[in-house]
Design an enzyme around this catalytic site. Structure first.
Site, PDB file in Angstrom:
ATOM      1  N   SER A 141     -30.893-101.255  62.147  1.00  0.00           N
ATOM      2  CA  SER A 141     -31.662-100.008  62.199  1.00  0.00           C
ATOM      3  C   SER A 141     -32.686-100.007  61.068  1.00  0.00           C
ATOM      4  O   SER A 141     -32.326-100.231  59.902  1.00  0.00           O
ATOM      5  CB  SER A 141     -30.722 -98.813  62.034  1.00  0.00           C
ATOM      6  N   LYS A 167     -33.972-101.693  65.849  1.00  0.00           N
ATOM      7  CA  LYS A 167     -34.080-100.269  66.197  1.00  0.00           C
ATOM      8  C   LYS A 167     -35.003 -99.620  65.181  1.00  0.00           C
ATOM      9  O   LYS A 167     -34.767 -99.741  63.970  1.00  0.00           O
ATOM     10  CB  LYS A 167     -32.697 -99.622  66.171  1.00  0.00           C
ATOM     11  N   ASN A 197     -33.649 -89.158  66.773  1.00  0.00           N
ATOM     12  CA  ASN A 197     -32.731 -88.179  66.143  1.00  0.00           C
ATOM     13  C   ASN A 197     -33.181 -86.740  66.398  1.00  0.00           C
ATOM     14  O   ASN A 197     -33.367 -85.961  65.446  1.00  0.00           O
ATOM     15  CB  ASN A 197     -32.630 -88.423  64.629  1.00  0.00           C
ATOM     16  N   GLY A 297     -23.991 -96.545  64.304  1.00  0.00           N
ATOM     17  CA  GLY A 297     -23.493 -96.652  62.930  1.00  0.00           C
ATOM     18  C   GLY A 297     -23.859 -95.419  62.126  1.00  0.00           C
ATOM     19  O   GLY A 297     -24.821 -94.731  62.438  1.00  0.00           O
TER      20      GLY A 297
HETATM   21  O1  LIG Z   1     -26.306 -99.329  60.946  1.00  0.00           O
HETATM   22  C1  LIG Z   1     -25.966 -98.213  60.502  1.00  0.00           C
HETATM   23  O2  LIG Z   1     -24.846 -97.944  60.039  1.00  0.00           O
HETATM   24  C2  LIG Z   1     -26.986 -97.082  60.573  1.00  0.00           C
HETATM   25  C3  LIG Z   1     -27.510 -96.936  61.966  1.00  0.00           C
HETATM   26  C4  LIG Z   1     -28.384 -95.710  62.045  1.00  0.00           C
HETATM   27  O3  LIG Z   1     -29.583 -95.803  62.076  1.00  0.00           O
HETATM   28  N1  LIG Z   1     -27.752 -94.544  62.018  1.00  0.00           N
HETATM   29  C5  LIG Z   1     -28.525 -93.313  62.025  1.00  0.00           C
HETATM   30  C6  LIG Z   1     -28.328 -92.565  63.301  1.00  0.00           C
HETATM   31  O4  LIG Z   1     -28.779 -91.434  63.398  1.00  0.00           O
HETATM   32  O5  LIG Z   1     -27.806 -93.172  64.214  1.00  0.00           O
HETATM   33  C7  LIG Z   1     -28.172 -92.549  60.788  1.00  0.00           C
HETATM   34  C8  LIG Z   1     -26.887 -92.281  60.469  1.00  0.00           C
HETATM   35  C9  LIG Z   1     -26.555 -91.640  59.266  1.00  0.00           C
HETATM   36  C10 LIG Z   1     -27.577 -91.306  58.380  1.00  0.00           C
HETATM   37  C11 LIG Z   1     -28.885 -91.591  58.709  1.00  0.00           C
HETATM   38  C12 LIG Z   1     -29.186 -92.223  59.920  1.00  0.00           C
END
Ligand SMILES: O=C(O)CCC(=O)N[C@@H](C(=O)O)c1ccccc1
Length: 374
Positions: A141, A167, A197, A297
Protein backbone atom coordinates in the site's frame (compact mmCIF):
# COMPACT_ATOMS: atom_id res chain seq x y z
CA UNK A 1 -9.00 -24.56 28.19
CA UNK A 2 -9.46 -22.31 31.26
CA UNK A 3 -8.71 -18.58 31.14
CA UNK A 4 -6.43 -17.71 34.05
CA UNK A 5 -5.53 -14.12 33.22
CA UNK A 6 -5.27 -11.51 30.48
CA UNK A 7 -2.63 -8.86 29.80
CA UNK A 8 -3.59 -5.69 27.92
CA UNK A 9 -0.36 -4.20 26.58
CA UNK A 10 0.07 -0.97 24.59
CA UNK A 11 3.03 -0.61 22.29
CA UNK A 12 4.19 2.44 20.37
CA UNK A 13 5.62 1.54 16.94
CA UNK A 14 7.19 4.37 14.93
CA UNK A 15 6.63 4.05 11.15
CA UNK A 16 9.64 4.07 8.82
CA UNK A 17 7.97 6.96 6.97
CA UNK A 18 4.72 8.96 7.27
CA UNK A 19 1.76 7.10 5.78
CA UNK A 20 -0.84 9.49 4.39
CA UNK A 21 -4.37 8.46 3.43
CA UNK A 22 -7.55 10.38 2.68
CA UNK A 23 -8.36 10.41 6.40
CA UNK A 24 -5.04 11.48 7.84
CA UNK A 25 -1.34 10.76 8.24
CA UNK A 26 0.14 8.04 10.48
CA UNK A 27 3.67 8.48 11.80
CA UNK A 28 3.45 5.88 14.55
CA UNK A 29 1.03 3.19 15.63
CA UNK A 30 -0.30 3.01 19.20
CA UNK A 31 -1.28 -0.67 19.26
CA UNK A 32 -3.19 -2.70 21.86
CA UNK A 33 -1.92 -6.27 22.22
CA UNK A 34 -3.70 -8.94 24.24
CA UNK A 35 -2.02 -11.91 25.88
CA UNK A 36 -4.27 -14.58 27.31
CA UNK A 37 -2.89 -17.02 29.87
CA UNK A 38 -4.75 -20.33 29.99
CA UNK A 39 -4.07 -23.58 31.80
CA UNK A 40 -2.88 -25.07 28.47
CA UNK A 41 -0.94 -22.30 26.72
CA UNK A 42 -0.57 -18.55 26.17
CA UNK A 43 -2.02 -16.76 23.16
CA UNK A 44 -1.58 -13.37 21.51
CA UNK A 45 -4.09 -11.05 19.88
CA UNK A 46 -3.66 -7.70 18.16
CA UNK A 47 -6.32 -4.98 18.11
CA UNK A 48 -6.15 -3.04 14.82
CA UNK A 49 -7.94 0.09 16.06
CA UNK A 50 -6.15 3.35 15.29
CA UNK A 51 -5.38 5.99 17.87
CA UNK A 52 -8.21 8.19 16.50
CA UNK A 53 -11.71 7.20 15.25
CA UNK A 54 -10.93 8.17 11.65
CA UNK A 55 -10.98 4.79 9.91
CA UNK A 56 -13.98 3.54 11.91
CA UNK A 57 -15.75 4.49 15.14
CA UNK A 58 -13.30 2.40 17.13
CA UNK A 59 -10.13 3.91 18.57
CA UNK A 60 -7.52 2.19 20.66
CA UNK A 61 -8.42 3.69 24.06
CA UNK A 62 -12.08 2.81 23.49
CA UNK A 63 -11.16 -0.79 22.69
CA UNK A 64 -9.07 -1.20 25.81
CA UNK A 65 -11.91 0.33 27.84
CA UNK A 66 -14.61 -1.88 26.33
CA UNK A 67 -12.45 -4.95 26.91
CA UNK A 68 -11.81 -4.05 30.55
CA UNK A 69 -15.37 -3.01 31.42
CA UNK A 70 -17.62 -5.15 29.23
CA UNK A 71 -15.98 -7.88 27.17
CA UNK A 72 -13.52 -9.55 29.54
CA UNK A 73 -15.97 -9.68 32.49
CA UNK A 74 -18.35 -11.57 30.17
CA UNK A 75 -15.63 -14.11 29.42
CA UNK A 76 -14.81 -14.51 33.12
CA UNK A 77 -18.22 -15.87 34.17
CA UNK A 78 -18.62 -19.50 35.10
CA UNK A 79 -20.88 -20.11 32.10
CA UNK A 80 -18.37 -18.54 29.73
CA UNK A 81 -15.47 -20.48 31.17
CA UNK A 82 -17.50 -23.69 30.74
CA UNK A 83 -18.27 -22.79 27.10
CA UNK A 84 -14.64 -21.93 26.40
CA UNK A 85 -13.51 -25.18 27.99
CA UNK A 86 -15.84 -27.16 25.73
CA UNK A 87 -15.78 -25.18 22.47
CA UNK A 88 -12.68 -22.98 22.61
CA UNK A 89 -12.46 -19.81 20.48
CA UNK A 90 -15.58 -20.81 18.49
CA UNK A 91 -17.61 -19.79 21.56
CA UNK A 92 -16.18 -16.28 21.91
CA UNK A 93 -18.35 -14.40 19.37
CA UNK A 94 -21.56 -15.75 20.90
CA UNK A 95 -20.41 -14.98 24.43
CA UNK A 96 -19.70 -11.36 23.42
CA UNK A 97 -22.65 -10.85 21.06
CA UNK A 98 -24.69 -8.85 23.59
CA UNK A 99 -22.10 -6.07 23.50
CA UNK A 100 -22.85 -3.93 20.45
CA UNK A 101 -20.09 -3.13 17.97
CA UNK A 102 -16.45 -2.86 19.06
CA UNK A 103 -15.55 -5.58 16.58
CA UNK A 104 -11.84 -4.77 16.71
CA UNK A 105 -11.73 -5.45 20.46
CA UNK A 106 -13.75 -8.64 20.02
CA UNK A 107 -11.48 -9.75 17.17
CA UNK A 108 -8.36 -9.22 19.26
CA UNK A 109 -9.54 -11.29 22.22
CA UNK A 110 -10.89 -14.05 19.95
CA UNK A 111 -7.52 -14.09 18.15
CA UNK A 112 -5.63 -14.48 21.43
CA UNK A 113 -7.90 -17.29 22.62
CA UNK A 114 -7.66 -19.03 19.23
CA UNK A 115 -3.85 -18.70 19.34
CA UNK A 116 -3.70 -20.29 22.82
CA UNK A 117 -6.09 -23.07 21.79
CA UNK A 118 -4.12 -23.89 18.65
CA UNK A 119 -0.72 -23.74 20.37
CA UNK A 120 -2.04 -26.28 22.88
CA UNK A 121 -3.21 -28.46 19.98
CA UNK A 122 0.00 -27.97 17.97
CA UNK A 123 -2.10 -26.70 15.06
CA UNK A 124 -1.35 -23.63 12.93
CA UNK A 125 -3.76 -20.76 12.13
CA UNK A 126 -3.45 -21.72 8.49
CA UNK A 127 -4.50 -25.35 9.04
CA UNK A 128 -7.35 -24.23 11.30
CA UNK A 129 -8.68 -21.66 8.82
CA UNK A 130 -8.27 -23.82 5.71
CA UNK A 131 -5.05 -22.61 4.09
CA UNK A 132 -4.12 -24.29 0.80
CA UNK A 133 -0.76 -22.61 0.18
CA UNK A 134 2.52 -22.28 2.05
CA UNK A 135 3.28 -18.81 0.67
CA UNK A 136 1.08 -15.99 -0.66
CA UNK A 137 1.69 -13.05 -3.03
CA UNK A 138 2.35 -9.80 -1.18
CA UNK A 139 0.81 -6.48 -2.16
CA UNK A 140 1.96 -3.12 -0.91
CA UNK A 141 0.00 0.00 0.00
CA UNK A 142 1.45 3.34 -1.12
CA UNK A 143 0.33 6.48 0.64
CA UNK A 144 -0.48 9.92 -0.77
CA UNK A 145 2.75 11.78 -1.49
CA UNK A 146 3.68 15.46 -1.72
CA UNK A 147 4.67 15.13 -5.36
CA UNK A 148 4.49 12.78 -8.34
CA UNK A 149 8.29 12.26 -8.43
CA UNK A 150 8.23 11.20 -4.77
CA UNK A 151 5.37 8.80 -5.49
CA UNK A 152 7.16 7.28 -8.49
CA UNK A 153 10.35 6.82 -6.45
CA UNK A 154 8.38 4.98 -3.75
CA UNK A 155 6.60 2.76 -6.29
CA UNK A 156 9.88 2.01 -8.05
CA UNK A 157 11.40 0.95 -4.74
CA UNK A 158 8.54 -1.44 -3.96
CA UNK A 159 8.60 -2.92 -7.47
CA UNK A 160 12.37 -3.42 -7.13
CA UNK A 161 11.69 -5.27 -3.85
CA UNK A 162 9.40 -7.57 -5.84
CA UNK A 163 5.94 -6.66 -4.52
CA UNK A 164 3.23 -8.45 -6.49
CA UNK A 165 0.72 -5.58 -6.51
CA UNK A 166 0.70 -1.82 -5.97
CA UNK A 167 -2.18 -0.09 -4.14
CA UNK A 168 -2.31 3.70 -4.34
CA UNK A 169 -4.17 5.74 -1.79
CA UNK A 170 -6.29 8.37 -3.56
CA UNK A 171 -8.48 11.33 -2.63
CA UNK A 172 -10.07 14.21 -4.57
CA UNK A 173 -7.16 16.09 -6.16
CA UNK A 174 -4.85 13.09 -5.98
CA UNK A 175 -6.27 10.37 -8.17
CA UNK A 176 -6.12 10.48 -12.01
CA UNK A 177 -2.71 12.17 -12.18
CA UNK A 178 -0.84 9.76 -9.87
CA UNK A 179 -2.52 6.74 -11.47
CA UNK A 180 -1.62 7.97 -14.97
CA UNK A 181 1.94 8.72 -13.86
CA UNK A 182 2.42 5.22 -12.44
CA UNK A 183 0.98 3.65 -15.61
CA UNK A 184 3.14 5.88 -17.85
CA UNK A 185 6.30 5.09 -15.90
CA UNK A 186 5.89 1.38 -15.10
CA UNK A 187 3.59 0.18 -17.88
CA UNK A 188 0.26 -1.56 -18.07
CA UNK A 189 1.31 -4.94 -16.69
CA UNK A 190 1.89 -3.89 -13.09
CA UNK A 191 -1.08 -5.10 -10.99
CA UNK A 192 -2.47 -1.75 -9.77
CA UNK A 193 -5.44 -0.73 -7.62
CA UNK A 194 -6.59 2.36 -5.74
CA UNK A 195 -8.09 2.95 -2.28
CA UNK A 196 -10.21 6.02 -1.55
CA UNK A 197 -11.17 5.26 2.06
CA UNK A 198 -14.67 6.78 1.58
CA UNK A 199 -13.34 10.09 0.19
CA UNK A 200 -15.82 10.51 -2.72
CA UNK A 201 -19.57 10.86 -3.29
CA UNK A 202 -21.87 9.66 -6.05
CA UNK A 203 -21.50 13.13 -7.62
CA UNK A 204 -17.92 12.10 -8.46
CA UNK A 205 -19.10 9.14 -10.57
CA UNK A 206 -18.18 10.68 -13.92
CA UNK A 207 -14.78 11.69 -12.59
CA UNK A 208 -14.10 8.25 -11.12
CA UNK A 209 -15.17 6.62 -14.41
CA UNK A 210 -12.05 8.18 -15.95
CA UNK A 211 -10.04 5.64 -13.90
CA UNK A 212 -11.42 2.97 -16.25
CA UNK A 213 -8.75 4.01 -18.75
CA UNK A 214 -5.98 2.61 -16.54
CA UNK A 215 -6.95 -1.06 -16.27
CA UNK A 216 -7.07 -1.13 -12.46
CA UNK A 217 -7.75 -4.32 -10.54
CA UNK A 218 -10.31 -2.45 -8.43
CA UNK A 219 -11.29 0.80 -6.78
CA UNK A 220 -11.60 0.34 -3.02
CA UNK A 221 -14.30 1.99 -0.88
CA UNK A 222 -14.88 5.12 -2.94
CA UNK A 223 -17.98 6.18 -0.97
CA UNK A 224 -19.01 6.39 2.69
CA UNK A 225 -19.16 3.10 4.56
CA UNK A 226 -22.95 3.24 4.98
CA UNK A 227 -23.65 4.17 1.35
CA UNK A 228 -24.20 0.63 0.07
CA UNK A 229 -26.85 1.75 -2.44
CA UNK A 230 -24.47 4.48 -3.66
CA UNK A 231 -21.80 1.86 -4.36
CA UNK A 232 -24.36 -0.20 -6.27
CA UNK A 233 -25.23 2.85 -8.39
CA UNK A 234 -21.55 3.64 -8.91
CA UNK A 235 -20.88 0.04 -9.95
CA UNK A 236 -23.31 0.57 -12.82
CA UNK A 237 -21.27 3.59 -14.01
CA UNK A 238 -17.77 2.14 -13.74
CA UNK A 239 -16.02 -0.65 -15.61
CA UNK A 240 -13.43 -0.89 -12.82
CA UNK A 241 -14.61 -3.41 -10.19
CA UNK A 242 -15.68 -1.91 -6.88
CA UNK A 243 -14.14 -3.39 -3.73
CA UNK A 244 -15.62 -2.70 -0.30
CA UNK A 245 -13.58 -2.33 2.89
CA UNK A 246 -15.21 -0.19 5.61
CA UNK A 247 -18.75 -1.11 4.48
CA UNK A 248 -18.35 -4.82 5.22
CA UNK A 249 -18.34 -5.43 8.98
CA UNK A 250 -19.81 -8.95 9.03
CA UNK A 251 -20.98 -11.84 6.86
CA UNK A 252 -24.46 -10.30 7.07
CA UNK A 253 -23.36 -6.93 5.65
CA UNK A 254 -21.27 -8.76 3.07
CA UNK A 255 -24.37 -10.70 1.97
CA UNK A 256 -26.37 -7.46 1.66
CA UNK A 257 -23.62 -5.70 -0.32
CA UNK A 258 -23.23 -8.65 -2.70
CA UNK A 259 -26.99 -9.03 -3.20
CA UNK A 260 -27.39 -5.28 -3.87
CA UNK A 261 -24.52 -5.33 -6.41
CA UNK A 262 -22.49 -2.88 -4.31
CA UNK A 263 -19.24 -4.77 -4.80
CA UNK A 264 -17.52 -7.27 -7.05
CA UNK A 265 -14.60 -7.73 -4.65
CA UNK A 266 -14.25 -7.58 -0.84
CA UNK A 267 -11.24 -6.56 1.24
CA UNK A 268 -11.47 -8.77 4.33
CA UNK A 269 -9.87 -7.33 7.47
CA UNK A 270 -10.37 -9.70 10.41
CA UNK A 271 -10.24 -6.84 12.94
CA UNK A 272 -12.97 -4.90 11.11
CA UNK A 273 -15.34 -7.88 10.94
CA UNK A 274 -14.94 -9.18 14.50
CA UNK A 275 -12.32 -11.85 14.04
CA UNK A 276 -10.68 -14.53 11.93
CA UNK A 277 -13.61 -16.92 12.26
CA UNK A 278 -16.05 -14.31 10.87
CA UNK A 279 -13.45 -13.49 8.22
CA UNK A 280 -13.56 -17.13 7.12
CA UNK A 281 -17.38 -17.00 7.01
CA UNK A 282 -17.17 -13.96 4.70
CA UNK A 283 -14.61 -15.78 2.55
CA UNK A 284 -16.97 -18.75 2.21
CA UNK A 285 -19.98 -16.53 1.44
CA UNK A 286 -18.04 -14.54 -1.17
CA UNK A 287 -16.77 -17.72 -2.83
CA UNK A 288 -20.32 -19.03 -3.08
CA UNK A 289 -21.25 -15.84 -4.96
CA UNK A 290 -18.17 -15.74 -7.18
CA UNK A 291 -16.83 -12.68 -5.37
CA UNK A 292 -13.02 -12.47 -5.06
CA UNK A 293 -11.54 -11.49 -1.72
CA UNK A 294 -8.15 -10.33 -0.49
CA UNK A 295 -6.78 -9.56 2.97
CA UNK A 296 -6.48 -5.93 3.98
CA UNK A 297 -3.98 -4.56 6.47
CA UNK A 298 -4.07 -2.13 9.38
CA UNK A 299 -0.32 -1.63 9.81
CA UNK A 300 -0.18 -4.70 12.05
CA UNK A 301 2.89 -5.97 13.84
CA UNK A 302 4.22 -9.40 12.95
CA UNK A 303 1.54 -10.93 15.19
CA UNK A 304 -1.48 -9.68 13.23
CA UNK A 305 0.48 -9.81 9.99
CA UNK A 306 1.20 -13.53 10.49
CA UNK A 307 -2.48 -14.26 11.09
CA UNK A 308 -3.42 -12.22 8.00
CA UNK A 309 -0.95 -14.19 5.90
CA UNK A 310 -2.48 -17.46 7.12
CA UNK A 311 -5.95 -16.16 6.18
CA UNK A 312 -4.64 -15.05 2.77
CA UNK A 313 -3.79 -18.69 2.00
CA UNK A 314 -7.47 -19.70 1.81
CA UNK A 315 -8.57 -20.57 -1.75
CA UNK A 316 -10.91 -17.58 -2.25
CA UNK A 317 -8.13 -15.05 -1.57
CA UNK A 318 -7.31 -14.77 -5.26
CA UNK A 319 -5.94 -11.21 -5.19
CA UNK A 320 -2.71 -10.16 -3.47
CA UNK A 321 -3.39 -8.76 -0.01
CA UNK A 322 -1.87 -5.93 2.00
CA UNK A 323 0.41 -8.49 3.59
CA UNK A 324 3.66 -6.61 3.13
CA UNK A 325 6.95 -7.49 4.77
CA UNK A 326 7.56 -6.12 8.27
CA UNK A 327 9.97 -3.48 6.97
CA UNK A 328 7.25 -1.83 4.85
CA UNK A 329 6.17 -0.01 8.01
CA UNK A 330 8.56 -0.88 10.83
CA UNK A 331 12.34 -0.70 11.15
CA UNK A 332 12.10 -3.32 13.91
CA UNK A 333 9.07 -5.57 14.33
CA UNK A 334 8.19 -7.09 17.71
CA UNK A 335 8.41 -10.59 16.18
CA UNK A 336 10.97 -12.14 13.88
CA UNK A 337 10.55 -9.98 10.76
CA UNK A 338 8.30 -11.16 7.92
CA UNK A 339 10.45 -11.06 4.79
CA UNK A 340 9.44 -10.80 1.12
CA UNK A 341 10.83 -13.56 -1.11
CA UNK A 342 10.08 -13.41 -4.86
CA UNK A 343 7.04 -11.23 -4.22
CA UNK A 344 5.61 -13.67 -1.66
CA UNK A 345 5.52 -14.06 2.11
CA UNK A 346 5.60 -17.46 3.81
CA UNK A 347 2.54 -18.83 5.58
CA UNK A 348 3.61 -19.53 9.21
CA UNK A 349 3.62 -23.29 9.86
CA UNK A 350 4.18 -23.35 13.62
CA UNK A 351 1.43 -23.87 16.23
CA UNK A 352 -1.04 -21.03 16.58
CA UNK A 353 0.20 -17.80 15.00
CA UNK A 354 3.58 -19.44 14.45
CA UNK A 355 5.28 -16.36 15.88
CA UNK A 356 5.58 -14.79 19.33
CA UNK A 357 6.91 -11.41 20.39
CA UNK A 358 10.66 -11.25 21.04
CA UNK A 359 10.68 -10.24 24.73
CA UNK A 360 13.38 -7.57 24.55
CA UNK A 361 11.90 -6.05 21.40
CA UNK A 362 8.45 -6.04 22.99
CA UNK A 363 9.71 -4.39 26.18
CA UNK A 364 11.46 -1.69 24.12
CA UNK A 365 8.18 -0.47 22.58
CA UNK A 366 5.82 -1.15 25.51
CA UNK A 367 4.14 1.95 26.95
CA UNK A 368 1.77 0.26 29.42
CA UNK A 369 0.74 -3.14 30.75
CA UNK A 370 -2.60 -3.84 32.45
CA UNK A 371 -3.12 -7.23 34.10
CA UNK A 372 -6.63 -8.64 34.46
CA UNK A 373 -7.08 -11.72 36.63
CA UNK A 374 -9.88 -14.21 36.03
O1 LIG B 1 -0.34 -3.03 4.63
C1 LIG B 1 -0.90 -2.51 5.61
O2 LIG B 1 -0.93 -2.99 6.75
C2 LIG B 1 -1.65 -1.20 5.38
C3 LIG B 1 -2.62 -1.34 4.25
C4 LIG B 1 -3.46 -0.09 4.15
O3 LIG B 1 -3.26 0.73 3.30
N1 LIG B 1 -4.38 0.07 5.10
C5 LIG B 1 -5.18 1.27 5.12
C6 LIG B 1 -6.61 0.97 4.81
O4 LIG B 1 -7.45 1.85 4.94
O5 LIG B 1 -6.84 -0.13 4.34
C7 LIG B 1 -4.96 1.95 6.43
C8 LIG B 1 -5.11 1.29 7.60
C9 LIG B 1 -4.81 1.90 8.83
C10 LIG B 1 -4.33 3.21 8.83
C11 LIG B 1 -4.18 3.88 7.63
C12 LIG B 1 -4.49 3.24 6.42
Amino acid sequence: MKLLGIELRRVSMPLVSPFRTSFGTQTERDILLIKVVTDDAEGWGECVALADPLYSAEYVDSQQDVLRRFLLPRLATQESQAALARFGAAAVAGLLHAVKGHRMAKAAVEMAILDAELRALGRSFGRELGAVADRVPSGVSVGIHDSIPQLLAAVEGYLDEGYARIKLKIEPGWDLVPVAAVRDRFGGDVPLQVDANTAYTLRDARHLAKLDAYDLLLIEQPLEEEDVLGHAALARELATPICLDESVVSAQTAAAAITLGACQIINIKPGRVGGYLEARRIHDLAAAHGIAVWCGGMLETGLGRSANIALSALPGFTLPGDVSASDRFYRTDITEPIVLVDGHVPVPAGPGLGVTPVPELLERVTTSVELIDF
